[in-house]
Design a protein around this motif. Structure first.
Motif, PDB file in Angstrom:
ATOM      1  N   TRP A 146      61.219  92.249  40.412  1.00 28.17           N
ATOM      2  CA  TRP A 146      62.255  91.660  39.616  1.00 28.17           C
ATOM      3  C   TRP A 146      61.793  91.682  38.448  1.00 28.17           C
ATOM      4  CZ3 TRP A 146      60.574  87.378  36.813  1.00 28.17           C
ATOM      5  CH2 TRP A 146      61.300  86.568  36.504  1.00 28.17           C
ATOM      6  N   GLU A 147      60.096  91.876  37.972  1.00 30.51           N
ATOM      7  CA  GLU A 147      59.684  92.207  37.313  1.00 30.51           C
ATOM      8  C   GLU A 147      60.195  93.217  36.015  1.00 30.51           C
ATOM      9  OE1 GLU A 147      55.735  89.361  37.028  1.00 30.51           O
ATOM     10  OE2 GLU A 147      55.766  91.567  38.037  1.00 30.51           O
ATOM     11  N   THR A 149      62.797  94.553  37.001  1.00 34.75           N
ATOM     12  CA  THR A 149      64.733  94.998  36.329  1.00 34.75           C
ATOM     13  C   THR A 149      64.751  93.506  35.458  1.00 34.75           C
ATOM     14  OG1 THR A 149      65.564  95.178  38.482  1.00 34.75           O
ATOM     15  CG2 THR A 149      66.598  93.938  37.030  1.00 34.75           C
ATOM     16  N   ALA A 150      63.505  92.482  34.679  1.00 36.97           N
ATOM     17  CA  ALA A 150      63.675  92.407  33.728  1.00 36.97           C
ATOM     18  C   ALA A 150      63.122  92.741  32.380  1.00 36.97           C
ATOM     19  CB  ALA A 150      62.449  90.824  33.901  1.00 36.97           C
ATOM     20  N   ALA A 153      65.505  95.184  30.858  1.00 40.96           N
ATOM     21  CA  ALA A 153      66.934  94.193  30.422  1.00 40.96           C
ATOM     22  C   ALA A 153      66.164  93.798  29.148  1.00 40.96           C
ATOM     23  CB  ALA A 153      67.077  93.126  31.094  1.00 40.96           C
ATOM     24  N   PHE A 154      64.859  93.271  28.499  1.00 41.39           N
ATOM     25  CA  PHE A 154      64.322  93.076  27.396  1.00 41.39           C
ATOM     26  C   PHE A 154      64.376  94.365  27.095  1.00 41.39           C
ATOM     27  CE2 PHE A 154      61.185  89.899  29.795  1.00 41.39           C
ATOM     28  CZ  PHE A 154      62.231  89.544  29.966  1.00 41.39           C
ATOM     29  N   GLU A 158      68.023  91.394  26.318  1.00 41.44           N
ATOM     30  CA  GLU A 158      67.749  90.123  26.455  1.00 41.44           C
ATOM     31  C   GLU A 158      66.242  89.306  25.788  1.00 41.44           C
ATOM     32  OE1 GLU A 158      68.493  89.409  30.917  1.00 41.44           O
ATOM     33  OE2 GLU A 158      70.124  90.654  31.257  1.00 41.44           O
ATOM     34  N   GLU A 160      65.044  86.518  27.496  1.00 40.28           N
ATOM     35  CA  GLU A 160      64.341  85.890  28.824  1.00 40.28           C
ATOM     36  C   GLU A 160      64.719  85.833  30.341  1.00 40.28           C
ATOM     37  OE1 GLU A 160      63.870  81.836  27.529  1.00 40.28           O
ATOM     38  OE2 GLU A 160      65.934  81.963  28.605  1.00 40.28           O
ATOM     39  N   ARG A 161      64.019  86.209  31.009  1.00 40.34           N
ATOM     40  CA  ARG A 161      64.745  86.401  32.663  1.00 40.34           C
ATOM     41  C   ARG A 161      64.703  85.034  33.361  1.00 40.34           C
ATOM     42  NH1 ARG A 161      67.300  90.085  34.682  1.00 40.34           N
ATOM     43  NH2 ARG A 161      69.011  91.324  33.370  1.00 40.34           N
ATOM     44  N   GLU A 163      64.576  83.081  38.388  1.00 39.87           N
ATOM     45  CA  GLU A 163      64.716  83.553  39.518  1.00 39.87           C
ATOM     46  C   GLU A 163      64.072  82.462  39.663  1.00 39.87           C
ATOM     47  OE1 GLU A 163      64.402  87.309  42.263  1.00 39.87           O
ATOM     48  OE2 GLU A 163      62.510  86.384  41.596  1.00 39.87           O
ATOM     49  N   SER A 204      55.127  86.986  32.609  1.00 37.28           N
ATOM     50  CA  SER A 204      56.177  85.873  33.695  1.00 37.28           C
ATOM     51  C   SER A 204      55.173  84.731  34.390  1.00 37.28           C
ATOM     52  CB  SER A 204      56.515  87.078  35.042  1.00 37.28           C
ATOM     53  OG  SER A 204      55.153  87.606  35.980  1.00 37.28           O
TER      54      SER A 204
END
Length: 750
Positions: A146-147, A149-150, A153-154, A158, A160-161, A163, A204
């Motif tokens: 998950w991190e 993918t985040a 995205a950054f 992006e 922030e994320r 979940e 995170s």
């Protein structure tokens, strides 16, 4: 109503009541169920929002801690079993130092500090944190899926994320935001190829949701219980209301039945009375309708012959063979006709006021010019009585104002006309000046004073009533409507009229009106009236069709247009006009709107639908042009509307406006060869060579003054001898009847 029907109606009403109660209960249940569902969703959203705020606060705390460490390039701490030199900082100069006292210290960079903080104290408050990167110095800092993918995205922009995930069997809200490379970060990470502003990694934060969800469950339980109570109370209220309505319905039906039994005869009497009232209302509406029809018919029937009287009077006055006595008589006829027209307009205006059909129609007008025009119109009448008339306009008044021009002129004409009519010695004055401003804006004062006999105090209120005159009955002409119309017009325009008078000294009428100044001049000014000699050279042969059921009006308009040089044809109804249009294709049609067989409305629509009908200009002629009729005329397809009685200038200016016709005027230079007057001398041989029957017909028409026969005679010659036809036509138009008889050898000179 028979008993079975009453019972059936009662059962039906009760059945409907039960149905409505069930529907109301269903709607109430659905409403509260929907409200409960919304509250559950709202509480869940609030739980996540609170957890997010906590996660954000922890992230901001970690960022502040990291910014502080970066600002100082990290911190040195004693080497111990817990803190050992960081092998991933071996490339940093002075990673390990020894103090003068012999203590060994090692450097902790911001990322090392934050990791130690999260690992050693993360479980203390339940909030977990992790610092990670796609390219970590320390392999243990590698991101989970998950991190990862985040972080990607950054890198795409992006901020922030979020979940919600289970960690060790407990729900957590995971939050992650990026870390950007700053100047202090390059001391440890420059060798990895990072530059200022790059995404170095991310932090995170995982916030436990268990406590939040417990509070959410408690709140939801309380609110749902409250909603359940409200739902039960609502159902109970519906039940109580239904029972009361059931009881009321039974009572109502019982009372209705008793009333029906007691008032059967009364209902019949009420029906009879209602029928009488309906009949009275119908009769009143018919009377009002008949009054409107009568006024429209009266306007048409009076204006139509009056149009012919005034028109032929003006046409005859243009003749060159008139004696001074004949000119005086013609002037008397024209003035009498104008007076009759003013009386007709007074009656119609009063009828419109009484029926509420008068409305204010504001336009931009030249105030001084309007005052001068009215003043000059009545100056001749004052001169006939040797009265002095003065006009005084205050220079402080604006030139252009917005007001109802027609009503303003009518007010001035009524007041000045009355002043001149009742004054025998002295004079009349008109003064225009600004009034005292009011809460609604600036005001205009128009003051008319005279040196007449004055008005007795007991009559000063009565003179504003319809059909009341200030002079002795039968001595002064008029309808007695002028001042009544003046007051009504002033009130309609938002003003008033006051009277101050002393018997034997004169009277002063003051009109108070709103004053709305306009900065810009009107877009166009009507040119002054000039005597038309004929068409200017170099124009097409204009074809004009006249459709009018009045013979005198047809002849009048035909004479006026033919004298100006137009090619004219006439018809007596709309059907003939349609046939002539299809055959002749005129450029312009004068269309009377009230005609037998086919009226002007139907004829105009038929012409517009015919081939070429859109190219022909159609202007309506009517003697009863109300605002509603004017709209109907224009919607039918007419380009304009002229009211009878009309003036020569109305006719010619309309042709100029819609056809672009150019005229030669008496005050302008005439082009060679444009004189249309034919001397009959050169045509005497032709006239005397005509068959005896044709000469006798012409002589008889001249001696009897039969204008239609003269017109027919000229039309019959047009095809065979146009020059002779034109010469006789011009002689008839100029009323040179003696010249025609002399040319026939039948006059006094032969």
């Amino acid at each position: 109503m028979p008993e079975p029907k009453v019972e059936h109606a009662l059962r039906t009403q009760l059945s409907h009541l039960r149905l409505y109660v069930v529907l109301a209960a269903l709607v109430w249940t659905l409403f509260l169920a929907g409200l409960g569902a919304w509250l559950l969703g709202h509480f869940s959203s609030m739980t996540l929002d609170l957890a997010y705020q906590e996660a954000r606060a922890n992230f901001d705390k970690d960022q502040a801690f990291r910014y502080w460490g970066t600002l100082h390039g990290g911190v040195y701490v004693p080497i111990s079993d817990l803190i050992q030199p960081n092998p991933y900082l071996a490339h940093v100069h002075e990673r390990d130092i020894t103090t003068p006292s012999g203590r060994e210290l090692t450097l902790m960079n911001p990322a090392f500090m934050l990791r130690q903080l999260n690992e050693q104290f993360g479980d203390l408050f339940g909030v977990r944190g992790n610092i990670t990167s796609l390219d970590p110095l320390r392999p243990e800092n590698a991101p989970d899926p998950w991190e990862r993918t985040a972080l990607r995205a950054f890198e795409q922009g992006e901020d922030e994320r979020l979940e919600v995930a289970n960690i060790d069997g407990e729900p957590y809200l995971r939050f992650m935001a990026p870390m950007h490379v700053e100047q202090g970060c390059l001391a440890c990470h420059a060798h990895q190829g990072y530059e200022l502003g790059d995404v170095r990694g991310g932090v995170s934060v995982a916030v436990p949701l268990t406590d939040y969800r417990e509070r959410e469950h408690e709140t939801a339980t309380i609110n749902l219980a409250a909603l359940a109570g409200i739902w039960l109370l609502g159902l109970a209220g519906l039940g109580v209301g239904a029972r009361r309505l059931d009881r009321d319905i039974h009572q109502q039906h019982a009372a209705t039945e008793r009333i029906r039994e007691l008032n059967t005869g009364l209902e019949k009497r009420v029906q009879e009375r209602t029928a009488e009232l309906d009949e009275a209302r119908r009769l009143a509406e018919n009377a009002n309708r008949a009054k409107s029809v009568f006024l429209a018919s009266m306007s048409h029937e009076l204006r139509t012959p009056l149009n012919a009287i005034l028109g032929f009077t003006r046409l005859t006055a243009k003749g060159s063979n008139l004696t001074p006595e004949q000119s005086e008589h013609l002037g008397l006829i024209e003035r009498s006709g104008d007076h009759l027209l003013s009386l007709i307009n007074d009656v119609l205006d009063m009828a419109k006021i009484e029926s509420g059909r008068q409305a204010v129609e504001p336009v931009t007008l030249d105030l001084p010019q309007t005052l001068h025009d009215v003043f000059e119109t009545l100056q001749a009448r004052a001169g006939e009585k040797d009265l002095t008339v003065t006009l005084d306009i205050d220079p402080a008044l604006p030139r252009y104002i917005r007001s109802d021009a027609r009503k303003l002129r009518q007010i001035l004409i009524n007041l000045l006309g009355n002043a001149i009519k009742y004054t025998d010695i002295g004079g009349v004055s008109l003064r225009a000046e600004p009034g005292a401003p009011s809460s609604s804006g600036d005001r205009l004062h128009l003051v008319v004073e005279d040196t007449g006999p004055g008005i007795a105090p007991e009559l000063q209120d009565a003179v504003f009533e319809p059909f009341v005159q200030g002079g002795e009955a039968g001595v002064v002409e008029g309808t007695g409507l002028g001042l009544a119309i003046t007051r009504q017009f002033a009130q309609l325009m938002g003003g008033s009229v006051t009277l101050a008078s002393t018997p034997g000294e004169g009277s002063r009428f003051t009109v108070d009106l709103p004053l709305e100044a306009i900065d810009d001049a009107p877009e166009s000014k009507r040119p002054p009236k000039r005597h038309i000699l004929g068409l200017a050279p170099g124009q097409p042969a204009w074809r004009i069709l006249i459709a009018d059921d009045s013979e005198s009006n047809r002849i009048l308009l035909q004479r006026l247009l033919e004298d100006a040089g137009f090619d004219v044809r006439v018809t007596a109804d709309g059907q003939e006009a349609l046939e002539v249009f299809r055959e002749w294709q005129p450029h312009f049609i004068w269309m009377d709107m009230r005609m037998p067989r086919m009226d002007g409305y139907a004829a105009t629509r038929a012409i517009r639908e015919a081939p070429g009908g859109q190219d022909t200009v159609i202007v309506a002629l009517t003697a009863s042009a109300s605002p509603a009729q004017s709209r109907e005329v224009l919607e039918t397809g007419c380009a304009d509307l002229i009211s009878k009685p009309y003036s020569d200038d109305d006719i010619f200016s309309t042709l100029e406006r819609h056809l672009g016709v150019e005229f030669q005027y008496a005050d302008g230079p005439a082009a060679p060869g444009t004189d249309r007057t034919h001397d009959l001398g050169p045509f005497i041989p032709k006239l005397q060579a005509l068959p005896q029957e044709q000469r006798d017909a012409l002589e008889h028409a001249v001696r009897t003054g039969d204008l239609q026969s003269l017109t027919d005679w000229v039309e019959e010659r047009r095809g065979t001898d146009p020059e002779l036809s034109k010469a006789v036509h011009d002689a008839v138009a100029d009323f040179r009847y003696e010249d025609i008889l002399n040319a026939l050898g039948k006059g006094h000179d032969t």
